[in-house]
Scaffold this motif. Structure first.
Motif, mmCIF file in Angstrom:
data_model
loop_
_atom_site.group_PDB
_atom_site.id
_atom_site.type_symbol
_atom_site.label_atom_id
_atom_site.label_comp_id
_atom_site.label_asym_id
_atom_site.label_seq_id
_atom_site.Cartn_x
_atom_site.Cartn_y
_atom_site.Cartn_z
ATOM 1 N N LEU A 17 0.845 -1.185 0.000
ATOM 2 C CA LEU A 17 0.000 0.000 0.000
ATOM 3 C C LEU A 17 0.881 1.236 0.000
ATOM 4 C CD1 LEU A 17 -2.538 -1.111 2.750
ATOM 5 C CD2 LEU A 17 -2.822 -1.269 0.271
ATOM 6 N N LEU A 18 0.498 2.206 -0.797
ATOM 7 C CA LEU A 18 1.215 3.474 -0.849
ATOM 8 C C LEU A 18 0.225 4.579 -0.527
ATOM 9 C CD1 LEU A 18 3.952 4.822 -1.501
ATOM 10 C CD2 LEU A 18 3.124 5.110 -3.834
ATOM 11 N N ILE A 19 0.600 5.453 0.346
ATOM 12 C CA ILE A 19 -0.261 6.561 0.749
ATOM 13 C C ILE A 19 -0.531 7.438 -0.474
ATOM 14 C CG2 ILE A 19 -0.364 8.626 2.201
ATOM 15 C CD1 ILE A 19 1.550 6.975 4.107
ATOM 16 N N PRO A 20 -1.797 7.757 -0.735
ATOM 17 C CA PRO A 20 -2.129 8.603 -1.884
ATOM 18 C C PRO A 20 -1.346 9.913 -1.860
ATOM 19 C CG PRO A 20 -4.123 7.687 -0.924
ATOM 20 C CD PRO A 20 -2.991 7.347 0.017
ATOM 21 N N GLY A 21 -0.796 10.266 -3.013
ATOM 22 C CA GLY A 21 -0.050 11.509 -3.168
ATOM 23 C C GLY A 21 1.435 11.401 -2.904
ATOM 24 N N VAL A 22 1.887 10.309 -2.317
ATOM 25 C CA VAL A 22 3.306 10.183 -1.972
ATOM 26 C C VAL A 22 4.181 10.025 -3.218
ATOM 27 C CG1 VAL A 22 5.025 8.696 -0.848
ATOM 28 C CG2 VAL A 22 2.989 9.431 0.395
ATOM 29 N N LEU A 116 1.592 11.007 10.676
ATOM 30 C CA LEU A 116 0.554 10.269 11.386
ATOM 31 C C LEU A 116 -0.184 9.276 10.502
ATOM 32 C CD1 LEU A 116 -0.891 13.228 13.469
ATOM 33 C CD2 LEU A 116 0.843 11.532 14.134
ATOM 34 N N CYS A 117 0.422 8.876 9.417
ATOM 35 C CA CYS A 117 -0.226 7.940 8.495
ATOM 36 C C CYS A 117 0.326 6.529 8.651
ATOM 37 C CB CYS A 117 -0.061 8.431 7.062
ATOM 38 S SG CYS A 117 1.647 8.813 6.656
ATOM 39 N N GLY A 118 0.967 6.269 9.772
ATOM 40 C CA GLY A 118 1.548 4.955 10.008
ATOM 41 C C GLY A 118 1.248 4.493 11.413
ATOM 42 N N PHE A 119 2.303 4.220 12.181
ATOM 43 C CA PHE A 119 2.144 3.625 13.500
ATOM 44 C C PHE A 119 2.149 4.627 14.643
ATOM 45 C CE2 PHE A 119 3.994 0.281 10.847
ATOM 46 C CZ PHE A 119 3.034 -0.692 11.020
ATOM 47 N N GLY A 120 2.810 5.759 14.472
ATOM 48 C CA GLY A 120 2.988 6.688 15.578
ATOM 49 C C GLY A 120 1.790 7.569 15.852
ATOM 50 N N ALA A 138 2.345 12.686 2.379
ATOM 51 C CA ALA A 138 2.063 13.388 1.120
ATOM 52 C C ALA A 138 2.071 14.901 1.283
ATOM 53 C CB ALA A 138 0.722 12.921 0.553
ATOM 54 N N GLU A 139 1.878 15.388 2.495
ATOM 55 C CA GLU A 139 1.850 16.834 2.739
ATOM 56 C C GLU A 139 3.236 17.463 2.863
ATOM 57 O OE1 GLU A 139 -0.873 18.034 5.781
ATOM 58 O OE2 GLU A 139 -2.217 16.369 5.309
ATOM 59 N N LEU A 140 4.271 16.639 2.862
ATOM 60 C CA LEU A 140 5.627 17.145 3.055
ATOM 61 C C LEU A 140 6.029 18.154 1.983
ATOM 62 C CD1 LEU A 140 8.233 16.985 4.687
ATOM 63 C CD2 LEU A 140 8.955 15.136 3.158
ATOM 64 N N GLY A 141 5.704 17.881 0.738
ATOM 65 C CA GLY A 141 6.079 18.773 -0.358
ATOM 66 C C GLY A 141 5.610 20.194 -0.147
#
Length: 145
Positions: A17-22, A116-120, A138-141
């Motif tokens: 699975l890949l987070i949308p937008g990554v 926050l899209c993983g385990f933490g 995905a918001e990093l950019g």
């Protein structure tokens, strides 16, 4: 031990699975910055994931559990990746979804972003010292300009 565990586990079909937008964000960032993957997984499964989504060419360095003597939360993998990319660890940005990622980044002197899209969870990533916390990788950019 990690290599042995991955080689001797039962081979099961696994859905990546890949987070949308990554993928799009990584494509854009790779035009401006050297990128590295620092994974606690074995090389085979790390490359399978990256290859599955055609991401491998975007990264100058791929660090897995067996690349360095010590893996995260030690800073060794970040120092290794920084050296290979020709930058100082202090110029790096470590992005991760666990406190282990954030601790490794802090130990290496890198800036850190918790996602926050993983385990933490936000509170534990903040306690570990994350400089910034985002809902999604995905918001990093948008935060890098």
């Amino acid at each position: 031990v990690i290599d042995w565990m991955y080689r001797h586990r039962r081979k099961r079909w696994r859905e990546f699975l890949l987070i949308p937008g990554v993928a799009e964000m990584l494509q854009q960032l790779s035009q401006r910055y050297p990128l590295a993957v620092i994974s606690s997984r074995d090389e085979e499964s790390t490359l399978q994931f990256l290859d599955h989504f055609h991401l491998t060419p975007l990264f100058q360095v791929i660090v897995t559990a067996l690349t360095c003597t010590h893996t995260k939360p030690y800073p060794d993998p970040i120092h290794y990746a920084a050296r290979k990319m020709g930058v100082r660890a202090e110029e790096c940005l470590m992005i991760g979804d666990t406190t282990v990622d954030i601790r490794a980044g802090r130990a290496a002197g890198a800036q850190t972003v918790g996602v926050l899209c993983g385990f933490g969870e936000a509170s534990e990533l903040r306690r570990a010292g994350a400089d910034l916390i985002l809902p999604s990788t995905a918001e990093l950019g948008a935060h890098l300009g």
